[in-house]
Enzyme design. Structure first.
Site, PDB file in Angstrom:
ATOM      1  CE  LYS A 163      -0.709   0.610   4.981  1.00  0.00           C
ATOM      2  NZ  LYS A 163      -0.001   1.907   5.040  1.00  0.00           N
ATOM      3  CB  THR A 164       4.036   2.224   1.686  1.00  0.00           C
ATOM      4  OG1 THR A 164       3.524   1.914   2.986  1.00  0.00           O
ATOM      5  CG2 THR A 164       4.881   3.486   1.770  1.00  0.00           C
TER       6      THR A 164
ATOM      7  CG  ASP B  27      -1.077   5.244   4.900  1.00  0.00           C
ATOM      8  OD1 ASP B  27      -1.722   4.229   4.554  1.00  0.00           O
ATOM      9  OD2 ASP B  27       0.104   5.195   5.283  1.00  0.00           O
ATOM     10  CD  GLU B  28      -2.020   2.218   8.225  1.00  0.00           C
ATOM     11  OE1 GLU B  28      -3.053   1.520   8.304  1.00  0.00           O
ATOM     12  OE2 GLU B  28      -0.886   1.719   8.140  1.00  0.00           O
TER      13      GLU B  28
ATOM     14  CD  GLN C  36      -3.183  -4.754   8.488  1.00  0.00           C
ATOM     15  OE1 GLN C  36      -2.181  -4.563   9.171  1.00  0.00           O
ATOM     16  NE2 GLN C  36      -3.148  -4.722   7.167  1.00  0.00           N
TER      17      GLN C  36
ATOM     18  NE  ARG D 190       1.657  -7.115  11.190  1.00  0.00           N
ATOM     19  CZ  ARG D 190       1.382  -6.400  10.117  1.00  0.00           C
ATOM     20  NH1 ARG D 190       2.216  -5.484   9.690  1.00  0.00           N
ATOM     21  NH2 ARG D 190       0.285  -6.617   9.418  1.00  0.00           N
TER      22      ARG D 190
END
Length: 780
Positions: free
Chosen positions: A56-57, A244-245, A280, A627
């Site tokens: 996504k980044t 973002d997020e 998330q 993770r």
């Protein structure tokens, strides 16, 4: 007032594409179709559902580079909001690599709070502030609230200021001004005085020319709502908005963004792109609303939705376990991660141990084994649900001599000596900062006792002026004793002298002089305690850290806005942190201890939020598993000391929701019970009674059993998966056979009646037939 859009540094005035020319990097190279679609769909509202490890980044940064490279907007016309300063820095660096510039001309790429502060400073007078207002941190906020509670004769022991700060922060996260609260809201604190004190608190902030973190958005919302011309200015400025997020936004952030992104006379449709993952969303405890991302399509009709489901981080078994687990959540938009790693990988390891001490010992041994295989400690992490779990690992690793680092501990700028130094610097740059003045007025000791400080406060409140101004008036009268009057006059003179030096000398040089001339450095030099040398080193580091900033004001604002923790030691070390702190990180090997009911899912989350709390806990489990790049190792203890008391534990329900074909269960030989897994179609220990499980006869176990049976009434066919049975190779045979005589330390001699893996059914003359582990008997 409308500012001219900033010009991208190093790119001149012409079109970006023409200036980059043949040197323009092919930023779309190597992208999968979904990523490319998300980058090129620049017109209209867009929701990018980006699963863990799906890039996504890269999508965000490449999208900005694409907008710049195609001349759709200049750098100053793009609003890009992140949650951390670290993420903002990384985005700027990546964009700079794409377009051949460091992107110094992107003033509107930053965190919610930094951009909120920037907007407020431009129009501070419209909300009762001055452009140089101070941003209070939590410590200063609590100190101010303590003063207000005392003035209202509220018992601070019964109604702590920290609790009120939490209440007010919650209101601000929801975008609520004091005037929008009801009598019912007021009843949550101090017998109905909460709203009144909130009003006084906001008024006092205006007198101090200060704002807390919540105000950076709350006052921003008021500014944009009450001033259409200001809102129109930012509508003209921002051609594209990226967030973002998005799943972690709270109500205030949502309202602030909606105001800036709404269609208007300058654009028929909102060019807003939000990137996030509803699976998330794990920060509900601090105000995050997962509903913000779930209702995006309703908020922006006609919005395009793109799902990024190709994971570039984890093996297929890790992704299958995580996807199977999160599928049990009902409130989600839905997606299924698929690996792009190209390997199946190791199964998810699940280990049951007797207690938390054994859990720490086993994990330590696993880490050493991985080290012997050539794995770096930096590639491993232990992710705990609650911070108290860390102590066992710290004790064990110190005994082993194993390097480790705690992520999320005290921050550099929160240490006492640095907070004192920053207070001196704040009062020089912002004389109306009462909290900074109060912190250092008698540090080092100047003979100014509580009576003197109280007199200063009384004068300030009576005239409704800052403490420094009240002090200037008092030192010219006879209310104060001569000694205190002389001391305060000298201190005020120092403030003025330091402020004058700041106009001509480097701020780091002036800051060093402030600490020396105030006597603060000498105070620690005279201190004979063991930590005094370390405090002096911290003060030196603080001065050194200022040199990269152009002004002292810029440095102080940076300190106020910094949310990220320092990276810590560069040495090879295992990282230990909470699951909440692990979001956005990745490691080759991840250890996930404490998968027990009451701990994970946490009982407080279940009690306070019910189903919503359970689903957020499940999302936290999903984050923990994802993770891991190569190995995810889960563990549970049958006994755990919580708040000093030993408690019997039962396996987390999340273990039942893992798919059996990607899980490998290990028996350490010291556990008496077992666990199961495999989702709703499989049985657990709650579904049956067996003498072998007689260790669980407590009221808590029976209550949990009843609850689980009520949850599982609609289950289909069940498949049994017992930990102690699965730990034995099915092809191997027991060293005992039916008819053998054996000796058990508790039940005495008996005869083997049946053999089932490593479990024996034995007839004992004294107690009848019992089922026991093979390791607990021996031949007589």
């Amino acid at each position: 007032m409308t500012d001219r859009p900033a010009k991208p540094q190093g790119l001149g005035a012409g079109p970006i594409t023409s200036q980059l020319g043949a040197q323009t990097p092919n930023y779309l190279e190597g992208l999968n179709p979904e990523q490319r679609d998300a980058i090129e769909s620049v017109d209209g509202p867009l929701l990018v559902l980006a699963g863990a490890g799906t890039g996504k980044t890269r999508v965000l940064t490449t999208r900005i580079a694409h907008i710049l490279a195609t001349s759709r907007a200049r750098a100053g016309e793009i609003l890009s909001v992140t949650f951390t300063n670290k993420a903002a820095r990384e985005m700027k660096e990546r964009i700079g690599r794409f377009v051949g510039s460091k992107i110094e001309g992107m003033p509107w790429l930053g965190t919610f709070h930094s951009i909120g502060a920037r907007i407020l400073r431009r129009h501070a007078e419209l909300v009762g502030l001055k452009p140089d207002f101070t941003i209070l941190d939590t410590d200063d906020q609590i100190r101010l609230l303590k003063q207000l509670l005392q003035a209202e004769n509220v018992d601070e022991k019964r109604w702590p200021a920290r609790q009120l700060a939490h209440v007010i922060d919650g209101w601000k996260n929801k975008g609520l001004q004091p005037s929008q609260l009801s009598a019912a809201d007021a009843g949550v604190f101090a017998d109905g005085k909460a709203v009144k004190i909130y009003q006084q608190y906001q008024a006092r902030l205006k007198v101090l020319n200060a704002a807390d973190f919540g105000d950076l958005l709350l006052e921003g919302i008021r500014l944009l709502k009450d001033n259409p011309t200001v809102l129109a200015e930012f509508h003209r400025r921002f051609k594209y908005i990226l967030v973002d997020e998005y799943q972690d936004t709270n109500v205030a952030q949502y309202l602030w963004l909606r105001l800036l992104a709404q269609p208007n006379e300058h654009r028929e449709t909102a060019n807003v792109c939000v990137v996030g993952d509803d699976d998330q969303s794990i920060y509900g405890w601090r105000g995050a609303e997962v509903d913000n991302i779930l209702r995006f399509e309703k908020d922006f009709p006609g919005a395009k939705v793109i799902r990024l489901e190709r994971n570039y981080r984890s093996t297929s078994k890790i992704l299958k376990a995580a996807s199977h687990l999160i599928a049990h959540n009902e409130d989600r938009l839905g997606k299924t991660l698929q690996t792009d790693v190209g390997e199946e990988g190791e199964p998810i390891a699940v280990t049951s141990v007797w207690d938390s001490e054994e859990e720490a010992r086993n994990i330590g041994e696993d880490i050493e084994q991985l080290q012997r295989q050539g794995q770096k400690l930096n590639s491993m992490a232990i992710l705990v649900r609650a911070s108290f779990q860390m102590r066992e690992f710290e004790d064990r690793f110190m005994t082993m001599g194993l390097n480790y680092r705690i992520i999320g501990g005290p921050r550099f700028y929160e240490r006492r000596e640095n907070r004192d130094a920053l207070a001196y610097l704040r009062i020089v740059t912002q004389p109306a900062d009462d909290l900074a003045f109060e912190r250092i007025v008698n540090v080092p000791k100047r003979g100014l006792g509580p009576a003197t400080i109280s007199m200063l406060h009384d004068a300030a409140r009576a005239a409704n002026i800052p403490l420094v101004q009240a002090t200037r008036e008092l030192v010219e009268t006879d209310e104060l004793k001569p000694k205190q009057r002389s001391t305060l006059r000298g201190l005020l003179s120092q403030f003025d002298e330091w402020a004058m030096r700041l106009q001509t000398l480097p701020h780091s040089e002036v800051a060093e002089a402030i600490l020396d001339e105030s006597g603060y450095t000498q105070m620690w030099q005279n201190d004979k305690s063991a930590d005094a040398p370390g405090r002096l080193e911290n003060l030196k580091e603080l001065i050194r850290s200022m040199e990269e900033f152009e002004t002292l004001g810029g440095f102080l604002e940076h300190i106020s806005l910094v949310m990220d923790r320092d990276s810590g030691d560069a040495d090879d070390a295992v990282s230990i942190m909470t699951l909440h702190a692990a979001k956005g990180l990745e490691f080759d090997t991840v250890f996930l201890p404490g998968w027990e009911e009451g701990l994970f899912p946490h009982q407080r989350a279940l009690d306070e939020s019910g189903k919503a709390g359970l689903e957020e806990e499940r999302r936290l489990a999903y984050v923990g598993i994802t993770r891991a790049r190569k190995r995810a190792k889960l563990s549970l203890a049958q006994n755990r000391r919580i708040h000093g008391l030993w408690q019997s534990a039962i396996p987390s329900r999340f273990l039942d929701e893992l798919p059996a074909d990607v899980v490998e269960v290990k028996d350490t030989g010291s556990s008496y019970g077992g666990i199961n897994y495999g989702g709703r179609d499989q049985a657990t220990k709650f579904d049956r009674r067996d003498p072998f499980e007689s260790v669980y006869e407590t009221p808590g176990w029976q209550r949990a059993q009843r609850q689980h049976q009520s949850r599982g009434k609609d289950r289909g066919p069940t498949i049994e998966g017992e930990l102690v049975a699965r730990s034995v190779n099915p092809a191997s045979s027991s060293r005992y056979k039916v008819g053998d005589k054996v000796l058990h330390l508790k039940f005495g001699e008996g005869t083997v009646a049946a053999v089932d893996g490593n479990k024996l059914s034995i007839d004992f003359p004294s107690v009848g037939r019992k089922k026991v582990l093979e390791s607990f008997v021996q031949k007589p």
